[in-house]
Design a protein around this motif. Structure first.
Motif, PDB file in Angstrom:
ATOM      1  N   SER A 174      50.847  44.354  44.821  1.00  0.00           N
ATOM      2  CA  SER A 174      51.443  45.514  44.158  1.00  0.00           C
ATOM      3  C   SER A 174      52.395  45.148  43.028  1.00  0.00           C
ATOM      4  N   ILE A 175      52.678  43.850  42.846  1.00  0.00           N
ATOM      5  CA  ILE A 175      53.545  43.386  41.761  1.00  0.00           C
ATOM      6  C   ILE A 175      52.646  42.833  40.668  1.00  0.00           C
ATOM      7  N   PHE A 176      52.845  43.280  39.433  1.00  0.00           N
ATOM      8  CA  PHE A 176      51.980  42.821  38.356  1.00  0.00           C
ATOM      9  C   PHE A 176      52.380  41.419  37.893  1.00  0.00           C
ATOM     10  N   VAL A 177      53.621  41.236  37.485  1.00  0.00           N
ATOM     11  CA  VAL A 177      54.117  39.933  37.029  1.00  0.00           C
ATOM     12  C   VAL A 177      55.382  39.601  37.805  1.00  0.00           C
ATOM     13  N   TYR A 178      55.453  38.362  38.306  1.00  0.00           N
ATOM     14  CA  TYR A 178      56.587  37.968  39.141  1.00  0.00           C
ATOM     15  C   TYR A 178      57.175  36.655  38.633  1.00  0.00           C
ATOM     16  N   PHE A 179      58.513  36.594  38.643  1.00  0.00           N
ATOM     17  CA  PHE A 179      59.210  35.347  38.318  1.00  0.00           C
ATOM     18  C   PHE A 179      60.620  35.398  38.885  1.00  0.00           C
TER      19      PHE A 179
ATOM     20  N   PHE B 282      61.285  41.350  28.346  1.00  0.00           N
ATOM     21  CA  PHE B 282      60.656  42.057  29.465  1.00  0.00           C
ATOM     22  C   PHE B 282      61.587  42.385  30.622  1.00  0.00           C
ATOM     23  N   LYS B 283      62.891  42.227  30.429  1.00  0.00           N
ATOM     24  CA  LYS B 283      63.820  42.493  31.528  1.00  0.00           C
ATOM     25  C   LYS B 283      63.798  43.951  31.962  1.00  0.00           C
ATOM     26  N   ASN B 284      63.409  44.848  31.069  1.00  0.00           N
ATOM     27  CA  ASN B 284      63.351  46.277  31.411  1.00  0.00           C
ATOM     28  C   ASN B 284      61.925  46.808  31.499  1.00  0.00           C
ATOM     29  N   ASN B 285      60.955  45.905  31.481  1.00  0.00           N
ATOM     30  CA  ASN B 285      59.552  46.323  31.560  1.00  0.00           C
ATOM     31  C   ASN B 285      59.181  46.533  33.020  1.00  0.00           C
ATOM     32  N   PRO B 286      58.683  47.723  33.394  1.00  0.00           N
ATOM     33  CA  PRO B 286      58.387  47.998  34.805  1.00  0.00           C
ATOM     34  C   PRO B 286      57.255  47.148  35.386  1.00  0.00           C
ATOM     35  N   LEU B 287      56.430  46.532  34.521  1.00  0.00           N
ATOM     36  CA  LEU B 287      55.360  45.673  35.016  1.00  0.00           C
ATOM     37  C   LEU B 287      55.859  44.276  35.371  1.00  0.00           C
TER      38      LEU B 287
ATOM     39  N   ASP C 291      58.500  41.976  37.319  1.00  0.00           N
ATOM     40  CA  ASP C 291      59.510  41.807  38.362  1.00  0.00           C
ATOM     41  C   ASP C 291      60.120  40.429  38.159  1.00  0.00           C
ATOM     42  N   ILE C 292      61.147  40.347  37.319  1.00  0.00           N
ATOM     43  CA  ILE C 292      61.749  39.063  36.952  1.00  0.00           C
ATOM     44  C   ILE C 292      63.251  39.123  37.174  1.00  0.00           C
ATOM     45  N   SER C 293      63.802  38.011  37.637  1.00  0.00           N
ATOM     46  CA  SER C 293      65.226  37.983  37.964  1.00  0.00           C
ATOM     47  C   SER C 293      65.668  36.554  38.189  1.00  0.00           C
ATOM     48  N   THR C 294      66.981  36.342  38.115  1.00  0.00           N
ATOM     49  CA  THR C 294      67.534  35.037  38.487  1.00  0.00           C
ATOM     50  C   THR C 294      67.798  34.948  39.984  1.00  0.00           C
ATOM     51  N   ASP C 295      67.733  36.068  40.677  1.00  0.00           N
ATOM     52  CA  ASP C 295      67.932  36.063  42.125  1.00  0.00           C
ATOM     53  C   ASP C 295      66.804  35.290  42.799  1.00  0.00           C
ATOM     54  N   HIS C 296      67.111  34.682  43.932  1.00  0.00           N
ATOM     55  CA  HIS C 296      66.092  33.972  44.706  1.00  0.00           C
ATOM     56  C   HIS C 296      66.119  34.555  46.123  1.00  0.00           C
ATOM     57  N   PRO C 297      65.368  35.633  46.362  1.00  0.00           N
ATOM     58  CA  PRO C 297      65.461  36.330  47.647  1.00  0.00           C
ATOM     59  C   PRO C 297      64.817  35.536  48.781  1.00  0.00           C
ATOM     60  N   THR C 298      65.180  35.895  49.991  1.00  0.00           N
ATOM     61  CA  THR C 298      64.569  35.249  51.161  1.00  0.00           C
ATOM     62  C   THR C 298      63.085  35.573  51.258  1.00  0.00           C
ATOM     63  N   THR C 299      62.652  36.620  50.572  1.00  0.00           N
ATOM     64  CA  THR C 299      61.238  37.012  50.585  1.00  0.00           C
ATOM     65  C   THR C 299      60.483  36.430  49.383  1.00  0.00           C
ATOM     66  N   TYR C 300      61.018  35.389  48.780  1.00  0.00           N
ATOM     67  CA  TYR C 300      60.414  34.813  47.567  1.00  0.00           C
ATOM     68  C   TYR C 300      58.944  34.471  47.774  1.00  0.00           C
ATOM     69  N   TYR C 301      58.631  33.739  48.838  1.00  0.00           N
ATOM     70  CA  TYR C 301      57.240  33.353  49.085  1.00  0.00           C
ATOM     71  C   TYR C 301      56.368  34.571  49.373  1.00  0.00           C
ATOM     72  N   GLU C 302      56.904  35.507  50.128  1.00  0.00           N
ATOM     73  CA  GLU C 302      56.129  36.718  50.416  1.00  0.00           C
ATOM     74  C   GLU C 302      55.875  37.521  49.143  1.00  0.00           C
ATOM     75  N   ASP C 303      56.877  37.599  48.283  1.00  0.00           N
ATOM     76  CA  ASP C 303      56.719  38.342  47.028  1.00  0.00           C
ATOM     77  C   ASP C 303      55.628  37.732  46.154  1.00  0.00           C
ATOM     78  N   MET C 304      55.543  36.419  46.133  1.00  0.00           N
ATOM     79  CA  MET C 304      54.501  35.779  45.331  1.00  0.00           C
ATOM     80  C   MET C 304      53.110  36.168  45.842  1.00  0.00           C
ATOM     81  N   GLN C 305      53.012  36.364  47.142  1.00  0.00           N
ATOM     82  CA  GLN C 305      51.723  36.745  47.716  1.00  0.00           C
ATOM     83  C   GLN C 305      51.398  38.220  47.467  1.00  0.00           C
ATOM     84  N   ARG C 306      52.377  38.969  46.989  1.00  0.00           N
ATOM     85  CA  ARG C 306      52.159  40.373  46.631  1.00  0.00           C
ATOM     86  C   ARG C 306      51.986  40.551  45.118  1.00  0.00           C
ATOM     87  N   ALA C 307      51.999  39.448  44.383  1.00  0.00           N
ATOM     88  CA  ALA C 307      51.937  39.512  42.922  1.00  0.00           C
ATOM     89  C   ALA C 307      50.561  39.101  42.413  1.00  0.00           C
TER      90      ALA C 307
END
Length: 461
Positions: free
Chosen positions: A268-273, A301-306, A308-324
């Motif tokens: 469900s995530i188009f672009v992830y970083f 692209f910081k305000n582009n809804p497609l 999902d980019i941030s300097t945060d490193h969430p605990t769900t990082y690996y899971e998020d990559m699998q949703r991208a």
């Protein structure tokens, strides 16, 4: 409007209709010279002799700092362990095709986990002097049938990063590192760390000077004839010798396995970083770091809804990559990063933003088929580039990424598995056989200059 259309397209292609997945991802195997060699078995194609070195070159370094087992340069440790029990190992050096020197030059870390390879050239010289004095095999080729694992940022150039640049006035910056229990300047014999040019941005220039010094020195002269197994890969760069084997950085397989989610989870995530866009300590303005590519991603692209980019490193990082669908893999200070491994393992199409990068196992992994290449200067057009890729092309890339052999080739698992990164390294060495007769020197012939290099590199270790 374009964003809305692509969200709709993503739902159609990757979502569900009437409760069923429109396209269940199947695995696909690519045929031809690239994909076929992923499954090669190196056993029986080469024999490797492992030198027995004093523990100060390897085991004692690891005992001093066990973090070396988990950082991105850990391939040097696990390759040693793998070879000790590998069926390609021979205890008879006279029948060996290759000779391996188990040395851990990056296992010297700051509290932040960055390597401090100030002594690495001296350590390498010391090890080579030892094997050349105690065995006859180095001297007959001056290392042409020897390989070394050098997984540092810039390989055997042993470039390093400044932990804490400190301004001591308008015209002086000192690069400090935490050594022992205090912050201090490293050995000045390695190269000068002080700037006296009154630069407009002294911190940026300091970083540039340190990198330029490593590049200026180039690969350690004694390693010039050897095969280097390294993570650094950039075309037309002094830190990459022709014939080197480019490998992926180490990423902990068990940790990644623990974060696997069901394969049918919608992407469900188009672009992830997740990561730095600016190196605030060394390059706060973003002009040097990643050659400005990461800063361009953020600013555009910081305000582009497609995105999902941030300097945060969430605990769900690996899971998020699998949703991208797409995972950005931009260069940092070096062209490569562990994101490349993570993207492939988690089936997220890697978007490679690093001009002239030499990718891991490029003769075995079909990078053009599984990834997307974007020139650094084209980063402002990244949204257009990605949204215009046809859905059927995206689906095929995902099917190729779902192939287990593709994932195994990027990992250094414990224990080793057929087709993993260890075996890809051996396959690369096997493909370089037999050695050309010209590598064997005549009696009394010498090519390498043992006294070449900076004075600091010639000090005893």
């Amino acid at each position: 409007m374009r964003a809305c259309l692509w969200v709709f397209a993503v739902v159609l292609v990757f979502g569900f209709v009437d409760g069923k997945r429109v396209e269940r991802l199947r695995t696909e195997r690519i045929s031809g010279s690239a994909g076929d060699v992923l499954d090669d078995d190196p056993v029986g194609r080469l024999k490797v002799y492992v030198y027995e070195l004093p523990s100060k070159y390897n085991k004692k370094l690891l005992q001093k700092d066990p973090r070396c087992l988990t950082h991105m340069f850990a391939a040097e440790i696990f390759m040693h362990r793998f070879l000790l029990s590998s069926p390609v190992r021979t205890l008879n050096p006279d029948e060996a095709d290759w000779f391996y020197t188990p040395i851990y030059p990056t296992c010297d870390l700051t509290p932040m986990g960055l390597p401090l390879p100030f002594k690495s050239p001296r350590m390498m010289r010391s090890a080579i002097q030892l094997i050349s004095s105690n065995w006859p095999y180095w001297n007959r080729t001056e290392g042409s049938d020897h390989f070394f694992v050098v997984p540092h940022d810039f390989g055997a150039c042993f470039h390093y990063q400044c932990d804490f640049p400190v301004s001591l006035g308008a015209d002086l910056v000192v690069c400090l590192h935490f050594i022992g229990h205090r912050w201090e300047e490293p050995d000045p014999a390695f190269w000068p760390h002080r700037l006296t040019t009154n630069p407009p941005n002294a911190t940026n220039l300091l970083k540039g000077v340190l990198e330029e010094k490593a590049v200026e020195r180039g690969i350690l002269p004694l390693l010039q004839r050897s095969t280097l197994v390294q993570t650094f890969g950039q075309r037309n760069h002094v830190c990459l010798n022709e014939g080197s084997i480019t490998i992926p950085p180490f990423a902990p397989p068990q940790k990644m396995q623990a974060h696997q989610i069901p394969p049918d989870t919608p992407r469900s995530i188009f672009v992830y970083f997740r990561g730095l866009f600016y190196d605030v300590n060394n390059d706060p303005e973003g002009g040097y770091y990643a050659r400005g590519a990461r800063a361009a991603v953020w600013e555009n692209f910081k305000n582009n809804p497609l995105f999902d980019i941030s300097t945060d490193h969430p605990t769900t990082y690996y899971e998020d990559m699998q949703r991208a669908i797409f995972c950005l893999c931009p260069l940092g200070w070096a062209p490569w990063s562990p994101r490349l491994v993570e993207a492939v393992v988690f089936g997220c199409i890697p978007v490679i933003i690093a001009d002239d990068i030499v990718l891991p196992f490029a003769d075995a992994i079909p990078w053009e088929e599984i990834g997307v290449f974007v020139a650094e200067e084209d980063v402002p057009n990244l949204d257009t580039i990605l949204t215009t890729i046809p859905p059927e092309v995206i689906l095929r890339k995902q099917r190729l990424l779902a192939n287990p052999s593709m994932k195994r080739a990027m990992l250094f698992p414990q224990p080793a598995q057929p087709g993993d990164a260890f075996h890809q390294i051996l396959n690369g060495l096997a493909r370089k056989l037999p050695h050309d007769r010209s590598v064997y020197l005549k009696s009394g012939q010498n090519i390498l200059n043992w006294t070449a290099g900076p004075v600091g590199d010639l000090k005893p270790w």
